[in-house]
Each structure stands twice: as structure tokens, then as C-alpha cells.
Design an enzyme around this catalytic site. Structure first.
Site, short mmCIF file in Angstrom:
data_model
loop_
_atom_site.label_atom_id
_atom_site.label_comp_id
_atom_site.label_asym_id
_atom_site.label_seq_id
_atom_site.Cartn_x
_atom_site.Cartn_y
_atom_site.Cartn_z
N LYS A 1 34.16 41.76 25.65
CA LYS A 1 35.55 41.94 26.13
C LYS A 1 35.92 40.79 27.05
O LYS A 1 35.04 40.05 27.52
CB LYS A 1 35.66 43.28 26.86
CG LYS A 1 34.78 43.41 28.11
CD LYS A 1 34.73 44.85 28.61
CE LYS A 1 33.85 44.95 29.85
NZ LYS A 1 33.61 46.35 30.24
N ARG B 1 36.51 57.97 34.95
CA ARG B 1 37.29 56.79 34.60
C ARG B 1 37.86 56.97 33.20
O ARG B 1 39.05 57.17 33.04
CB ARG B 1 36.41 55.52 34.69
CG ARG B 1 37.20 54.25 34.45
CD ARG B 1 36.34 53.00 34.54
NE ARG B 1 35.42 52.87 33.42
CZ ARG B 1 34.73 51.75 33.15
NH1 ARG B 1 34.86 50.68 33.93
NH2 ARG B 1 33.91 51.70 32.12
N TYR C 1 45.78 22.86 53.89
CA TYR C 1 46.90 23.73 54.26
C TYR C 1 46.58 24.51 55.53
O TYR C 1 45.49 25.08 55.67
CB TYR C 1 47.19 24.72 53.14
CG TYR C 1 47.95 24.11 51.99
CD1 TYR C 1 49.22 23.58 52.17
CD2 TYR C 1 47.40 24.10 50.71
CE1 TYR C 1 49.92 23.03 51.09
CE2 TYR C 1 48.09 23.56 49.64
CZ TYR C 1 49.36 23.03 49.84
OH TYR C 1 50.04 22.50 48.79
N MET D 1 45.50 24.77 45.13
CA MET D 1 45.62 25.19 43.73
C MET D 1 44.73 24.34 42.81
O MET D 1 44.07 24.87 41.92
CB MET D 1 47.08 25.09 43.27
CG MET D 1 47.29 25.64 41.88
SD MET D 1 48.97 25.45 41.26
CE MET D 1 49.87 26.58 42.28
C1 LIG Z 1 32.21 46.50 30.40
C2 LIG Z 1 31.44 47.65 29.85
C3 LIG Z 1 30.08 47.50 29.53
C4 LIG Z 1 29.28 46.25 29.89
O1 LIG Z 1 29.01 46.29 31.26
P1 LIG Z 1 28.01 45.23 31.95
O2 LIG Z 1 27.85 45.75 33.32
O3 LIG Z 1 28.73 43.93 31.91
O4 LIG Z 1 26.76 45.20 31.16
C5 LIG Z 1 29.43 48.55 28.89
N1 LIG Z 1 30.09 49.70 28.60
C6 LIG Z 1 31.39 49.88 28.93
C7 LIG Z 1 32.04 51.19 28.60
C8 LIG Z 1 32.10 48.88 29.58
O5 LIG Z 1 33.38 49.09 29.92
#
Ligand SMILES: *Cc1c(COP(=O)(O)O)cnc(C)c1O
Length: 381
Positions: free
Chosen positions: A42, A141, A262, A310
Site C-alpha cells: 500500500k 479500527r 527562517y 522547503m
Molecule cells: C499496513 C498493514 C499491514 C502491514 O503492516 P506493517 O506494520 O507495515 O508490517 C498489515 N495488515 C494490515 C491490515 C495493514 O493495514
């Protein structure tokens, strides 16, 4: 390595070692056997470039991928082999079910509404549709409450309409192996999974993959560990995958009492030599490192002086003998002298955030088995 590609280089370079990525995949696969090792790609493979990471992992034998969103699945589609499976962790936003099904991606169903919408499509098409089912075993979650998931398990018509390929949950405290929540979540998940006897199960992210066997189930879902970051204490030895370096733009000497950057937040206590480096917060280099973090040159620490801008930041180079560092040289930001974890700690965040923010403004250099690919800033596909 950055120095060698000097003549082609942009102002900053991100090097991605796909051999190290593959070695990390092998190490985790080994650790969790006989469970299948997937890969979470992802957020553009945590900023490393999913269209480079996914093929490298396939060459290492990975066939199971997880993204967060449908658009991420679509963007890796051109590099997926026919035997790969892609799960969409957030599930499908209402209205996108048909696109997902047509392209053969598998949604992770998290809510009753997601389930209803997927089921509606299955009825319309008169065919069972594949899905993963996520259960909330205690993190609050994503995922269905265990009691609701249990009702669905007993719903025979649902089980005909939806072909559950994976039963999933996610741990809240996997990076703390002694935390009692891990055991509690495992117990909740295990009793529920008994209602889905033939459905493969998955609990573990990277940190979970380092926990005891019962957490590995049938498949694990590591992300950050693949990218070289130890997910918790006492874990598998992983190789760093990413290096980041940026050029010196200008070198100057200032007298005691001179302000820098800055807000003039740094006032030189004595005469100082400074170098201005071509990296700033627009490159994902955290502004919270202002006055705290450092760059390195040949192992020597060069503390950041004043605020990060930046497109640049200023470091004090008094620790180097004069003339050692010159305009156009590269300094190290992430590498052997300063790990991602070091940067994350100094920036008061986690390595995940540093990686995913690093962005596309750097020249990228991918290396794998002696092959090198250069990608100019913004050209990554
Ligand atoms: C992002 C995610 C993972 C991977 O998590 P890591 O800590 O990067 O290994 C696995 N399962 C779910 C549901 C996630 O959202």
C-alpha cells in the site's frame, strides 16, 4: 553509491536496494513457514515504488499482495503475474464494487455495509464473489465485531453468495510482544475462526510475524519489515533497503552571533562553517528535525543548524577539516551512518511516516542483481 552517479544526478538521490528487499522477504518467509508470506505494498510500497517492488517480490516467489485502496490495486495491475492475488485492505468504497470484481481484486470486507454491497453484486451477477472478511478482535479500527461475524458465519445463503478466501484481523500491540492484548486478540480471533473452518486465516503484520507461531496462521502480511525496518524488539535481522542523499548547494563561514535560516532560530555561538543541503520538507524531510537532526559525510555527523526550509536545510560542518566537503558533494541523510529508525526518532515519529513521505522529488536508483535503473524525479511509474 550516490557519488558514482554524480553526472546524472538530480539534487537528491533515493537508492532502493531490491536485493535487500528480496532478502528481507526470504528472511520473513523462513521465519513464518509453513504460513504463506504475503507483502503489503500500500501507499506505493511505503513510498519505494510499488511497480518496482511488486515485480522484485514476485521474482522472490511472492504471490500475495495487499494494498489499502482500489486505485492502488489498479496501479500495480500492469506488473502483476496471472497467479497473483491482491487484497484491498480498506474494502471497496460504495459504487466501486463492479470495477473491483471485473478486475479480479479481492476486497477485505470490514463493515456490514461493505458486505451488503458485495453481496448485492454477487446476486446481480448470479455468481459467488471472493472476499476476505476482517474481524475486529480488539483494535476498534476496521472489521466486523466478532458477534456479527459469527452471525454471518451461520448464514448459509451468504456463504453461497460470498466465497470467503481469507479471515483476517489486525493486532494493536504486536510491536510489544509481552502485551496482553496480543493474547486476547488471538483468543477472540481463534474462537471466531472456528466458525469458518475451511477459510485460511491471517493475523500478523511485520511485528506479528516476529511473534510466536500461533500468530502466523495461514498467511502473514508484512510491510515495513520488507522495507528494512525492524518492527519491534528482538526480531529477524533485516537489511536496509533505502538510502537517501542530497547535494551540498553552498558552503559559507559565519562569525559568532550570526543567525541562520527562517526565524534566525540558530545563532552561531562561535565562528562556524555551514553547508546548505538540497533537501527540505517538500522532499519529505521532516521539518521537525530543525535544530535536532543531522546529515553525515563520510561518517562524520553534521548537525542541522536552524529551521528546515522547503527545498534546503543548513548543517554545521565544523567537524570536518576545511576543504573536505565541497559544493556538489552528496551528504548522507539515510544510510549506514544514520538509519531510518534514527531519523524517525529524531523527528519524533515512526519510520513508516518518514518512508511514506519521502516522495517523488528525488532521483531514484533501483538496483537488483547488478542491474541498475535510474528514474528522474517525477518520472516514477
Ligand atoms: C499496513 C498493514 C499491514 C502491514 O503492516 P506493517 O506494520 O507495515 O508490517 C498489515 N495488515 C494490515 C491490515 C495493514 O493495514
Amino acid at each position: 553509491m550516490a557519488e558514482r552517479y554524480h553526472q546524472y544526478a538530480a539534487s537528491s538521490i533515493m537508492e532502493i536496494d531490491l536485493d535487500a528487499l528480496r532478502a528481507n522477504y526470504r528472511a520473513i518467509s523462513c521465519q513464518v513457514k509453513p504460513a504463506q508470506c504475503g507483502a503489503v505494498v500500500k501507499a506505493d510500497a511505503y513510498g519505494l515504488g510499488a511497480c518496482r517492488v511488486v515485480p522484485a517480490l514476485q521474482r522472490e516467489g511472492c504471490r500475495l499482495f495487499f494494498v489499502a485502496q482500489l486505485c492502488e490495486a489498479i496501479s500495480i495491475e500492469p506488473v502483476l503475474g496471472p497467479d497473483c492475488t491482491v487484497y484491498i485492505l480498506n474494502g471497496i468504497d460504495p459504487g466501486n464494487e463492479a470495477v473491483c470484481a471485473d478486475r479480479g481484486f479481492i476486497p477485505v470486507i470490514n463493515s456490514a455495509l461493505q458486505l451488503r454491497n458485495w453481496r448485492t453484486l454477487a446476486r446481480e451477477r448470479g455468481q459467488a464473489l471472493p472476499a476476505a472478511l476482517q474481524v475486529d478482535s480488539g483494535m476498534s479500527r476496521l472489521g466486523l465485531p466478532a458477534a456479527l461475524a459469527a452471525d454471518f458465519a451461520r448464514d448459509a445463503s451468504l456463504r453461497r453468495e460470498i466465497d470467503f478466501r481469507l479471515l483476517m484481523t489486525h493486532l494493536a500491540c504486536a510491536d510489544d510482544p509481552a502485551h496482553s492484548a496480543n493474547r486476547d486478540q488471538l483468543a477472540t480471533f481463534s474462537s471466531l475462526s472456528a466458525l469458518f473452518p475451511d477459510v485460511p486465516r491471517s493475523i500478523a503484520n511485520s511485528a506479528g510475524s516476529m511473534l510466536a507461531k500461533p500468530f502466523h496462521c495461514d498467511a502473514v502480511r508484512p510491510g515495513i519489515a520488507l522495507y528494512g525496518v525492524d518492527p519491534g524488539p528482538g526480531t529477524a535481522s533485516l537489511r536496509p533497503v533505502v538510502r537517501l542523499s542530497a547535494r551540498v548547494l553552498q558552503i559559507r563561514e559565519i562569525v559568532a552571533g550570526t543567525g541562520v535560516g527562517y526565524g534566525l532560530t540558530h545563532i552561531a555561538p562561535t565562528a562556524q562553517r555551514l553547508a546548505t543541503i538540497a533537501i527540505g520538507y517538500a522532499d519529505g524531510w521532516p521539518r521537525s528535525l530543525s535544530g535536532i537532526g543531522a546529515a553525515y559525510f563520510e561518517g562524520t555527523r553534521l548537525p542541522i543548524a536552524g529551521r528546515i526550509s522547503m527545498d534546503s536545510m543548513t548543517v554545521c560542518i565544523d567537524a570536518l577539516t576545511s576543504q573536505t566537503l565541497r559544493e556538489g558533494n552528496f551528504v548522507e541523510l539515510i544510510g549506514p551512518s544514520q538509519t531510518l529508525a534514527d531519523v524517525a526518532r529524531d523527528a519524533d515519529t515512526i519510520a513508516y511516516e518518514i518512508l511514506t513521505r519521502t516522495g517523488s522529488r528525488h532521483q531514484r536508483i533501483y538496483s537488483e542483481q547488478g542491474d541498475i535503473e535510474f528514474i528522474n524525479p517525477g518520472d516514477l511509474m
